[in-house]
Scaffold this motif. Structure first.
Motif, PDB file in Angstrom:
ATOM      1  N   LYS A   1      46.842   1.275 -31.365  1.00 12.82           N
ATOM      2  CA  LYS A   1      45.929   1.782 -30.348  1.00 12.82           C
ATOM      3  C   LYS A   1      44.609   1.050 -30.511  1.00 12.82           C
ATOM      4  CE  LYS A   1      45.961   6.171 -29.208  1.00 12.82           C
ATOM      5  NZ  LYS A   1      45.838   7.631 -29.188  1.00 12.82           N
TER       6      LYS A   1
ATOM      7  N   ARG B   1      39.458   6.908 -24.086  1.00  7.85           N
ATOM      8  CA  ARG B   1      40.518   7.927 -24.096  1.00  7.85           C
ATOM      9  C   ARG B   1      40.697   8.536 -22.714  1.00  7.85           C
ATOM     10  NH1 ARG B   1      42.291  10.533 -28.896  1.00  7.85           N
ATOM     11  NH2 ARG B   1      41.667   9.351 -30.713  1.00  7.85           N
TER      12      ARG B   1
ATOM     13  N   ASN C   1      42.669   6.280 -20.713  1.00  6.39           N
ATOM     14  CA  ASN C   1      43.884   5.848 -21.418  1.00  6.39           C
ATOM     15  C   ASN C   1      43.854   4.376 -21.836  1.00  6.39           C
ATOM     16  OD1 ASN C   1      45.264   8.404 -21.227  1.00  6.39           O
ATOM     17  ND2 ASN C   1      45.569   7.950 -19.072  1.00  6.39           N
TER      18      ASN C   1
ATOM     19  N   ASP D   1      42.724   3.204 -24.580  1.00  2.00           N
ATOM     20  CA  ASP D   1      43.088   3.091 -26.000  1.00  2.00           C
ATOM     21  C   ASP D   1      44.592   2.944 -26.199  1.00  2.00           C
ATOM     22  OD1 ASP D   1      43.227   5.841 -25.104  1.00  2.00           O
ATOM     23  OD2 ASP D   1      43.449   6.449 -27.192  1.00  2.00           O
ATOM     24  N   GLU D   2      45.373   3.329 -25.203  1.00  2.00           N
ATOM     25  CA  GLU D   2      46.831   3.283 -25.301  1.00  2.00           C
ATOM     26  C   GLU D   2      47.409   1.893 -24.994  1.00  2.00           C
ATOM     27  OE1 GLU D   2      48.249   6.002 -26.358  1.00  2.00           O
ATOM     28  OE2 GLU D   2      46.959   7.644 -25.751  1.00  2.00           O
TER      29      GLU D   2
ATOM     30  N   GLN E   1      49.868  -0.177 -27.094  1.00  2.00           N
ATOM     31  CA  GLN E   1      51.208   0.370 -27.301  1.00  2.00           C
ATOM     32  C   GLN E   1      52.259  -0.373 -26.477  1.00  2.00           C
ATOM     33  OE1 GLN E   1      51.353   4.700 -27.218  1.00  2.00           O
ATOM     34  NE2 GLN E   1      49.214   4.686 -27.847  1.00  2.00           N
TER      35      GLN E   1
ATOM     36  N   ARG F   1      55.665  11.980 -26.739  1.00  4.66           N
ATOM     37  CA  ARG F   1      54.725  11.184 -27.530  1.00  4.66           C
ATOM     38  C   ARG F   1      55.153  11.174 -28.993  1.00  4.66           C
ATOM     39  NH1 ARG F   1      51.665   7.465 -26.554  1.00  4.66           N
ATOM     40  NH2 ARG F   1      49.964   8.180 -27.845  1.00  4.66           N
TER      41      ARG F   1
ATOM     42  N   ILE G   1      54.675   5.912 -24.211  1.00  6.88           N
ATOM     43  CA  ILE G   1      53.229   5.737 -24.112  1.00  6.88           C
ATOM     44  C   ILE G   1      52.627   6.919 -23.367  1.00  6.88           C
ATOM     45  CG2 ILE G   1      51.394   4.327 -23.081  1.00  6.88           C
ATOM     46  CD1 ILE G   1      53.116   1.870 -23.542  1.00  6.88           C
ATOM     47  N   THR G   2      53.360   7.405 -22.393  1.00  6.55           N
ATOM     48  CA  THR G   2      52.959   8.595 -21.652  1.00  6.55           C
ATOM     49  C   THR G   2      54.152   9.533 -21.566  1.00  6.55           C
ATOM     50  OG1 THR G   2      51.886   9.428 -19.638  1.00  6.55           O
ATOM     51  CG2 THR G   2      53.517   7.664 -19.358  1.00  6.55           C
TER      52      THR G   2
ATOM     53  N   GLN H   1      51.827  15.102 -21.574  1.00  9.94           N
ATOM     54  CA  GLN H   1      50.495  14.506 -21.479  1.00  9.94           C
ATOM     55  C   GLN H   1      49.929  14.604 -20.065  1.00  9.94           C
ATOM     56  OE1 GLN H   1      53.001  13.204 -23.363  1.00  9.94           O
ATOM     57  NE2 GLN H   1      51.892  13.977 -25.123  1.00  9.94           N
TER      58      GLN H   1
ATOM     59  N   ARG I   1      47.690  17.507 -24.639  1.00  4.73           N
ATOM     60  CA  ARG I   1      47.403  16.458 -25.617  1.00  4.73           C
ATOM     61  C   ARG I   1      46.204  16.884 -26.432  1.00  4.73           C
ATOM     62  NH1 ARG I   1      45.730  11.724 -21.400  1.00  4.73           N
ATOM     63  NH2 ARG I   1      45.022  10.614 -23.228  1.00  4.73           N
TER      64      ARG I   1
END
Length: 172
Positions: A41, A72, A75, A77-78, A81, A96, A123-124, A128, A133
Motif C-alpha cells: 500500500k 485513504r 482509495n 493508498d490501495e 495492490q 479484504r 482490493i475492494t 468495503q 472498513r
C-alpha cells in the motif's frame, strides 16, 4: 497499473515531502486458503504507527500522515495492490485480506470466519463499499463477505468496482 502511474508518482512525492520513511507500506496478510503474502500500500501512517501492535484505523487517527486521510478517502493508498493482483496473491474484488494477528483472533471467535479464505482476497469488496472498513463491526464485515462469496457473479463484481469509486464511508 500504468494508468495509475501518474497518481502514484504524485502520491509518492506527497508522502516523501510530508513524512520521513518509505513510500510503500508492506504488511503480512492472509489470502486464499490461508496463504500468507505481503500486501503493498502507499504509506498513509507515520513509520512508527504499529509500535503498539496492530490496530484498526479510526476517524481522526493520530497515526496518519498529513496527506494520509485524503489518500485513504480516495482509495489512492490501495493502488500498489494491483501488483498483488498481477502476482496472483489478490483479485480485484473479494473479501479484504486480514493481518495474521486478527485472523488468529477471529477464526475461533466468529462463526464461519475462515470461509472468507476460500477465494483470493480483493482490493475492494462488498463490505468495503458498504462502509464496513476500519474500526467497524467485524461480524458485519463477515456477513457481507459471505454474502459476496455465496452470490458471486461477474455483474456483481462490476457493481462493486463501480461503487468503489464513490465509497468514502469510514475510509479513515
Amino acid at each position: 497499473c500504468i494508468v495509475f502511474a501518474p497518481v502514484m508518482v504524485v502520491a509518492a512525492l506527497l508522502i516523501k515531502a510530508s513524512s520521513p520513511g518509505p513510500v510503500l507500506y508492506r504488511q503480512k496478510r492472509y489470502g486464499e486458503d490461508g496463504a500468507e503474502f505481503t500486501m503493498l500500500k502507499l504509506r498513509t501512517m507515520h513509520v512508527d504507527a504499529d509500535k503498539d501492535g496492530p490496530g484498526w484505523t479510526k476517524e481522526n487517527d493520530p497515526r496518519r500522515t498529513r496527506f494520509g486521510s485524503a489518500m485513504r478517502s480516495w482509495n489512492i493508498d490501495e493502488l500498489p495492490q494491483f501488483w498483488n493482483v498481477v502476482r496472483g496473491d489478490m483479485s480485484l474484488v473479494g473479501p479484504r485480506p486480514e493481518q495474521p494477528f486478527f485472523v488468529e483472533q477471529f477464526k475461533e471467535a466468529i462463526n464461519r470466519y475462515m470461509i472468507r479464505h476460500v477465494s483470493k482476497p480483493g482490493i475492494t469488496g462488498w463490505a468495503q463499499v458498504n462502509g464496513l472498513r476500519g474500526d467497524t463491526s467485524i461480524e458485519e464485515r463477515i456477513k457481507f463477505d459471505l454474502y459476496y462469496l455465496e452470490n458471486w457473479s461477474l455483474s456483481f463484481d462490476f457493481k462493486i468496482i463501480l461503487r468503489t469509486v464513490f465509497a468514502r464511508k469510514n475510509a479513515y
